[in-house]
Design a protein around this motif. Structure first.
Motif, PDB file in Angstrom:
ATOM      1  N   ASP B 120     -25.548 -20.164  -7.051  1.00  0.00           N
ATOM      2  CA  ASP B 120     -25.619 -18.828  -6.463  1.00  0.00           C
ATOM      3  C   ASP B 120     -24.215 -18.444  -5.965  1.00  0.00           C
ATOM      4  OD1 ASP B 120     -26.121 -16.549  -5.091  1.00  0.00           O
ATOM      5  OD2 ASP B 120     -27.692 -17.390  -3.817  1.00  0.00           O
ATOM      6  N   SER B 122     -23.104 -15.828  -4.694  1.00  0.00           N
ATOM      7  CA  SER B 122     -23.007 -15.083  -3.433  1.00  0.00           C
ATOM      8  C   SER B 122     -22.782 -16.048  -2.261  1.00  0.00           C
ATOM      9  CB  SER B 122     -24.251 -14.231  -3.212  1.00  0.00           C
ATOM     10  OG  SER B 122     -25.393 -15.037  -3.214  1.00  0.00           O
ATOM     11  N   LEU B 123     -23.177 -17.318  -2.452  1.00  0.00           N
ATOM     12  CA  LEU B 123     -22.901 -18.307  -1.399  1.00  0.00           C
ATOM     13  C   LEU B 123     -21.403 -18.541  -1.276  1.00  0.00           C
ATOM     14  CD1 LEU B 123     -25.678 -20.957  -2.088  1.00  0.00           C
ATOM     15  CD2 LEU B 123     -25.596 -19.274  -0.262  1.00  0.00           C
ATOM     16  N   ASP B 125     -19.146 -16.268  -2.077  1.00  0.00           N
ATOM     17  CA  ASP B 125     -18.644 -15.037  -1.450  1.00  0.00           C
ATOM     18  C   ASP B 125     -18.800 -15.135   0.056  1.00  0.00           C
ATOM     19  OD1 ASP B 125     -18.087 -14.015  -3.879  1.00  0.00           O
ATOM     20  OD2 ASP B 125     -19.771 -12.614  -3.966  1.00  0.00           O
ATOM     21  N   SER B 126     -19.981 -15.578   0.439  1.00  0.00           N
ATOM     22  CA  SER B 126     -20.286 -15.720   1.856  1.00  0.00           C
ATOM     23  C   SER B 126     -19.283 -16.678   2.509  1.00  0.00           C
ATOM     24  CB  SER B 126     -21.718 -16.254   1.981  1.00  0.00           C
ATOM     25  OG  SER B 126     -22.178 -16.133   3.272  1.00  0.00           O
ATOM     26  N   GLY B 127     -19.033 -17.796   1.835  1.00  0.00           N
ATOM     27  CA  GLY B 127     -18.079 -18.774   2.351  1.00  0.00           C
ATOM     28  C   GLY B 127     -16.678 -18.187   2.468  1.00  0.00           C
ATOM     29  N   ALA B 128     -16.289 -17.410   1.457  1.00  0.00           N
ATOM     30  CA  ALA B 128     -14.943 -16.822   1.463  1.00  0.00           C
ATOM     31  C   ALA B 128     -14.775 -15.862   2.638  1.00  0.00           C
ATOM     32  CB  ALA B 128     -14.681 -16.094   0.153  1.00  0.00           C
ATOM     33  N   THR B 129     -15.809 -15.061   2.907  1.00  0.00           N
ATOM     34  CA  THR B 129     -15.672 -14.107   4.017  1.00  0.00           C
ATOM     35  C   THR B 129     -15.814 -14.810   5.362  1.00  0.00           C
ATOM     36  OG1 THR B 129     -18.013 -13.503   4.034  1.00  0.00           O
ATOM     37  CG2 THR B 129     -16.567 -12.188   2.646  1.00  0.00           C
ATOM     38  N   LEU B 130     -16.168 -16.095   5.344  1.00  0.00           N
ATOM     39  CA  LEU B 130     -16.176 -16.861   6.593  1.00  0.00           C
ATOM     40  C   LEU B 130     -14.931 -17.737   6.670  1.00  0.00           C
ATOM     41  CD1 LEU B 130     -19.949 -17.836   6.723  1.00  0.00           C
ATOM     42  CD2 LEU B 130     -18.777 -16.232   8.227  1.00  0.00           C
ATOM     43  N   ALA B 132     -13.295 -19.573   4.251  1.00  0.00           N
ATOM     44  CA  ALA B 132     -13.120 -20.776   3.433  1.00  0.00           C
ATOM     45  C   ALA B 132     -12.341 -20.454   2.161  1.00  0.00           C
ATOM     46  CB  ALA B 132     -14.473 -21.382   3.088  1.00  0.00           C
ATOM     47  N   ARG B 137     -14.097 -24.250  -0.320  1.00  0.00           N
ATOM     48  CA  ARG B 137     -15.385 -23.857  -0.904  1.00  0.00           C
ATOM     49  C   ARG B 137     -15.878 -24.941  -1.873  1.00  0.00           C
ATOM     50  NH1 ARG B 137     -12.883 -18.574  -1.217  1.00  0.00           N
ATOM     51  NH2 ARG B 137     -12.613 -18.619  -3.486  1.00  0.00           N
ATOM     52  N   ILE B 141     -19.128 -26.366  -0.336  1.00  0.00           N
ATOM     53  CA  ILE B 141     -20.264 -25.592  -0.855  1.00  0.00           C
ATOM     54  C   ILE B 141     -20.650 -26.077  -2.261  1.00  0.00           C
ATOM     55  CG2 ILE B 141     -21.179 -23.300  -1.353  1.00  0.00           C
ATOM     56  CD1 ILE B 141     -19.075 -22.169   0.571  1.00  0.00           C
ATOM     57  N   LEU B 145     -23.858 -28.684  -3.206  1.00  0.00           N
ATOM     58  CA  LEU B 145     -24.962 -27.989  -3.878  1.00  0.00           C
ATOM     59  C   LEU B 145     -25.187 -28.520  -5.289  1.00  0.00           C
ATOM     60  CD1 LEU B 145     -24.544 -24.276  -2.763  1.00  0.00           C
ATOM     61  CD2 LEU B 145     -26.364 -25.865  -2.178  1.00  0.00           C
TER      62      LEU B 145
END
Lengths: 408, 237
Positions: B120, B122-123, B125-130, B132, B137, B141, B145
């Motif tokens: 996924d 988007s996970l 993406d989520s990590g990058a905007t947090l 990472a 990542r 991540i 996974l």
């Protein structure tokens, strides 16, 4: 002032994003539009997840994107958190570990972790696997995680659209609280006008990759009343009347005249051309903007300036802050040319008609009450029967239950 | 008799060494290759995929034959190797490692590529905007996974290298302690009609393979069961 300066282009299959806009992000800024209007793409350009965007993005004097200077700041270096419609929690981590992911990578250290956990009520869930949580809980974790990252800017991309009404309310209140407490600038994208109406101070309307309309929240909503984009409604900021005793399950409220100026632009509020019907008792013979506003300014608690709402509809959050955002559907407001008496309908306000928009058999009548517009949707038949005209004094009426709010 | 034993032990050690080194190289090369292929949208992708999958259908002796020619000091790769390391490439430990890596590449790339395609994004993406970055990542991540796929890839790569015969025979020769691996030792025993020893080697390889595969399937099964459980409870009202 917290400013986001955008000049962004991005080609997509169904639309071309083309935005030149300065966003004031002192309050929550809402972006409203139907799906496929380019809202999400715009947010992805701002956070840097969309790499095909060109132009320039300047956030608080810091250039994040400048195609001319070949400058592109990677998303991980922008300090802009992004909350998506799906929570996007890391499935291999527990709730606590998901929060830790953000905490470990934050650059500043101002927001206390315990405070956020308490605010979101996540304490009992900290050890759970995120895949075992409900949709509402997952989104709460995602929000907490984004806030704990202490972003310079928080982008919310339809964060509530997958949730039921109950969860929606909770999370909206949470977002508003987080914004008030920690002053995190937020850009909130949604296709639900109700959500924006509750929390945004400003909003922009997007269509086909462009911003069609932007301004103060109530103004923009009222301007949308004449588009087919939303259900016609009156959008209000209300204050709970201080010394008033609540009686019979109703709470009296005062409405702010925040949007008066812009509404009256271009609309003539007549002073002369007024027909005062015989059996209508009015204080002054001259009815108009000035005289009505005088009543307000004089602090005289005129019956007309007060609204009654069902106490049960007022949430804890509103009680705490003594203020709330409400909306009244245009179909819930009716018009009367004479002051109604002996009616069970508790809200009766005197005002004058400032606009009548007839669309086939339905008419949207704008009534200015103390300078605040109210929108009533009535049949064209009634407009004719009552012989309504611009400038005419009318009484609008609606039930206490017609005043709605989402935040509880 | 004793030296006979130690010869087999030596072959076992050589085999494990080859397999271990090959697996490590395979993971280092295979991971970015699989990532690149998973994201590649060009029409060349099919061609590259076919090239990587070639060892699955090609007789190992064919691959071995071409590698032998390439590794010889008369040809460019062999020449280059000799000028850099000062040693001949053909019939060396390095040669069978290179051969094994090429031969086992699909077994590592394919499961990883499949995992990366199903990941996924988007996970990420989520990590990058947090906050990472790309490596962050990958470690925190992607790796956790895709853990099961990495284990599958490593095991398949390892096991396939252990069982490798044709390529090693062509390019490795039969140098004890250098290129004499278990499968070659087994072949030698059979050629010498020493069926007792052959049985012993064959049986241990069989048991070893079953044990490794059982472990992998067991691990994957428990992962799936865990995920299945969480899916079920998510659907509950």
């Amino acid at each position: 002032m917290t400013v986001l300066n955008l000049g962004v282009r991005c080609q997509r299959r169904s639309f071309a994003l083309n935005i030149d806009q300065q966003f004031d992000l002192t309050g929550i800024h809402g972006i409203f539009g139907h799906s496929g209007s380019g809202k999400s793409t715009l947010l992805r350009c701002i956070s840097g997840l969309e790499k095909s965007g060109t132009g320039q993005i300047i956030w608080q004097n810091r250039t994040l994107l400048s195609t001319a200077d070949k400058c592109f700041v990677a998303p991980e270096k922008r300090h802009i958190a992004h909350v998506f419609q799906r929570s996007c929690l890391f499935p291999h981590l527990t709730v606590q570990e998901n929060l830790d992911f953000a905490i470990k990578r934050r650059v500043t250290n101002n927001i206390p972790i315990d405070e956020i956990i308490e605010l979101t009520g996540l304490q009992p869930l900290l050890a759970s696997k995120v895949t075992l949580l409900s949709g509402g809980e997952q989104q709460k974790v995602a929000l907490a995680r984004a806030i704990l990252f202490e972003p310079e800017l928080l982008l919310l991309d339809e964060p509530l659209s997958a949730l039921d009404r109950q969860n929606k309310r909770q999370l909206l209140a949470l977002i508003k609280r987080a914004h008030m407490h920690y002053k995190i600038p937020m850009l909130y994208v949604t296709h639900s006008i109700d959500e924006l109406q509750q929390i945004a101070t400003h909003m922009s309307v997007m269509e086909n990759g462009q911003i069609k309309l932007t301004g103060a929240i109530h103004n923009v909503i009222h301007q949308l009343n004449n588009s087919a984009m939303i259900e016609q409604q009156t959008s209000l900021s209300l204050t709970i009347a201080p010394q008033e005793a609540k009686a019979g399950g109703l709470t009296p409220l005062l409405f702010h005249n925040t949007v008066a100026d812009s509404v009256e632009q271009g609309n003539v509020i007549t002073k002369d051309n007024v027909t005062v019907k015989d059996n209508v008792t009015v204080k002054d013979n001259v009815i108009g903007k000035d005289s009505v506003l005088d009543i307000d300014k004089g602090g005289e608690q005129d019956v007309n300036t007060k609204l009654y709402m069902l106490t049960s509809n007022i949430g804890e959050y509103a009680l705490q802050h003594q203020a709330l955002r409400c909306f009244i559907m245009a179909s819930d407001i009716s018009l009367c040319t004479q002051e109604p008496s002996n009616s069970s309908i508790v809200n009766q306000l005197r005002g004058n008609i400032i606009a009548i928009d007839i669309n086939e058999h339905q008419a949207l009548v704008t009534v200015s009450v103390n300078g605040h517009p109210f929108y009533a949707s009535i049949s064209a038949f009634s407009v004719n029967t009552l012989d309504l005209a611009i400038g005419q004094i009318v009484f609008i009426q609606f039930k206490a239950s017609a005043i709605q709010t989402l935040l509880k | 008799m004793e030296s006979y034993w130690s010869q087999d032990i030596l072959a076992l050690v050589t085999t494990l060494k080859v397999a271990l080194v090959s697996t490590l190289i395979l993971l280092v090369i295979g991971t970015p290759l699989a990532w690149w292929l998973a994201k590649l949208q060009s029409r060349w992708r099919v061609l590259i995929e076919a090239l990587i999958a070639l060892p699955l259908v090609l007789p190992p002796t064919v691959l071995g034959f071409y590698l032998l020619i390439a590794f010889s000091p008369q040809h460019l790769p062999g020449q280059w190797w000799q000028s850099v390391t000062g040693q001949q490439l053909a019939f060396s430990f390095s040669a069978i490692v290179i051969g094994s890596v090429i031969y086992s590449l699909p077994f590592v790339v394919q499961p990883l590529q499949k995992a990366f395609e199903q990941l996924d994004h988007s996970l990420l993406d989520s990590g990058a905007t947090l906050g990472a970055g790309p490596l962050d990542r990958f470690w925190h991540i992607i790796l956790p996974l895709c853990k099961a796929s990495f284990i599958t890839a490593a095991t398949l790569g390892f096991a396939h290298t252990v069982g490798e015969f044709g390529v090693v025979l062509m390019i490795g020769g039969n140098i004890p302690g250098e290129t004499r691996v278990l499968s070659i030792a087994l072949f030698d025993h059979v050629e010498a009609f020493d069926y007792a020893r052959a049985h012993l080697l064959a049986f241990s390889l069989l048991i070893g393979s079953i044990a490794v595969l059982a472990l992998v399937y067991l691990f994957n099964f428990s992962e799936q069961k865990q995920q299945g459980l969480s899916n079920q409870s998510r659907q509950m009202p």
